[in-house]
Design an enzyme around this catalytic site. Structure first.
Site, mmCIF file in Angstrom:
data_model
loop_
_atom_site.group_PDB
_atom_site.id
_atom_site.type_symbol
_atom_site.label_atom_id
_atom_site.label_comp_id
_atom_site.label_asym_id
_atom_site.label_seq_id
_atom_site.Cartn_x
_atom_site.Cartn_y
_atom_site.Cartn_z
ATOM 1 N N ASN A 27 38.160 -36.787 9.385
ATOM 2 C CA ASN A 27 39.263 -36.721 10.693
ATOM 3 C C ASN A 27 38.852 -38.786 10.606
ATOM 4 O O ASN A 27 38.516 -38.994 10.921
ATOM 5 C CB ASN A 27 38.665 -36.123 11.927
ATOM 6 C CG ASN A 27 40.302 -36.507 13.251
ATOM 7 O OD1 ASN A 27 40.443 -37.900 13.358
ATOM 8 N ND2 ASN A 27 40.274 -35.690 13.297
ATOM 9 N N HIS A 40 44.079 -35.806 9.699
ATOM 10 C CA HIS A 40 43.323 -34.981 10.373
ATOM 11 C C HIS A 40 41.929 -34.749 9.058
ATOM 12 O O HIS A 40 42.706 -34.797 7.814
ATOM 13 C CB HIS A 40 43.597 -33.529 10.313
ATOM 14 C CG HIS A 40 44.252 -33.520 12.445
ATOM 15 N ND1 HIS A 40 44.703 -32.677 12.913
ATOM 16 C CD2 HIS A 40 44.375 -34.773 12.904
ATOM 17 C CE1 HIS A 40 45.404 -32.773 14.290
ATOM 18 N NE2 HIS A 40 44.798 -33.454 13.955
ATOM 19 N N GLU A 90 41.456 -32.197 7.411
ATOM 20 C CA GLU A 90 41.578 -31.207 6.243
ATOM 21 C C GLU A 90 42.628 -31.962 5.963
ATOM 22 O O GLU A 90 43.019 -31.539 4.385
ATOM 23 C CB GLU A 90 42.195 -29.683 6.935
ATOM 24 C CG GLU A 90 40.746 -28.784 7.691
ATOM 25 C CD GLU A 90 41.186 -29.114 9.621
ATOM 26 O OE1 GLU A 90 40.160 -28.851 9.986
ATOM 27 O OE2 GLU A 90 41.495 -30.657 9.677
ATOM 28 N N CYS A 125 43.208 -26.801 13.663
ATOM 29 C CA CYS A 125 44.586 -27.129 14.339
ATOM 30 C C CYS A 125 45.682 -26.264 13.676
ATOM 31 O O CYS A 125 45.689 -25.667 12.650
ATOM 32 C CB CYS A 125 44.581 -28.278 14.612
ATOM 33 S SG CYS A 125 45.225 -29.340 13.876
ATOM 34 N N CYS A 142 46.462 -28.793 10.431
ATOM 35 C CA CYS A 142 46.181 -28.364 9.321
ATOM 36 C C CYS A 142 46.380 -26.457 9.329
ATOM 37 O O CYS A 142 46.385 -26.303 7.626
ATOM 38 C CB CYS A 142 44.511 -28.147 9.873
ATOM 39 S SG CYS A 142 44.140 -30.122 9.974
ATOM 40 N N ASP A 193 43.222 -35.661 20.875
ATOM 41 C CA ASP A 193 43.143 -35.329 19.112
ATOM 42 C C ASP A 193 43.541 -34.145 18.776
ATOM 43 O O ASP A 193 44.003 -33.740 18.297
ATOM 44 C CB ASP A 193 41.833 -35.223 18.283
ATOM 45 C CG ASP A 193 41.331 -34.852 16.726
ATOM 46 O OD1 ASP A 193 42.025 -35.808 15.928
ATOM 47 O OD2 ASP A 193 41.388 -33.570 16.830
#
Length: 155
Positions: free
Chosen positions: A48, A59, A61, A86, A89, A149
């Site tokens: 991240n 992020h 990923e 999330c 992602c 975030d």
């Protein structure tokens, strides 16, 4: 399932993601790391970088996918992440047809694991104490950054 009970290729993949999370934490960012592997080979890893780059889409990923570069197919890949992905992602996982996601922990943030499962993605949650501790420390020390975030307004 703990990281010690994983198959060797999964231990390596998850260890790569965890190392990325540590890098992010060391830089003062959100300690979430990710890696993308295929047949035991690292394709890309990242963490991240929202704080470091001022990029709301950076992020862990997404950073790993960017670092892996373009691919014609993700059908034989596994994405490793220290935290449950999330919606952003998870959408990338679904969009690119990544069939398997291994997650360090989902207690700090439940992410979109049910969405992934509903779309046929195999999801493995490790309940890794180190990932949990990294997140707990970050959330306690930086609640404003954490809420930013995950898209939650502070009250």
């Amino acid at each position: 399932m703990s990281p010690t009970t994983l198959a060797e290729h999964d231990r390596v993949g998850y260890a790569s993601a965890l190392e990325q999370a540590r890098r992010g934490a060391a830089e003062g960012g959100v300690p979430i790391g990710s890696s993308l592997f295929e047949h035991g080979k690292l394709l890309g890893s990242g963490y991240n970088r929202r704080v470091q780059d001022g990029d709301p889409t950076a992020h862990g990923e997404i950073d790993a996918l960017r670092n892996a570069g373009r691919r014609a197919s993700y059908a034989t890949t596994t994405l490793y992440s220290t935290l449950a992905p999330c919606a952003l992602c998870s959408g990338a996982v679904i969009q690119f047809g990544i069939p398997r996601v291994v997650v360090g922990e989902d207690a700090s943030f439940p992410g979109e694991l049910e969405l992934l499962r509903s779309r046929g993605v195999e999801v493995v949650v490790l309940d890794d104490p180190e990932a949990t501790e990294l997140m707990a420390r970050f959330i306690a020390e930086e609640p404003t950054l954490w809420n930013e975030d995950i898209g939650v307004e502070e009250t």
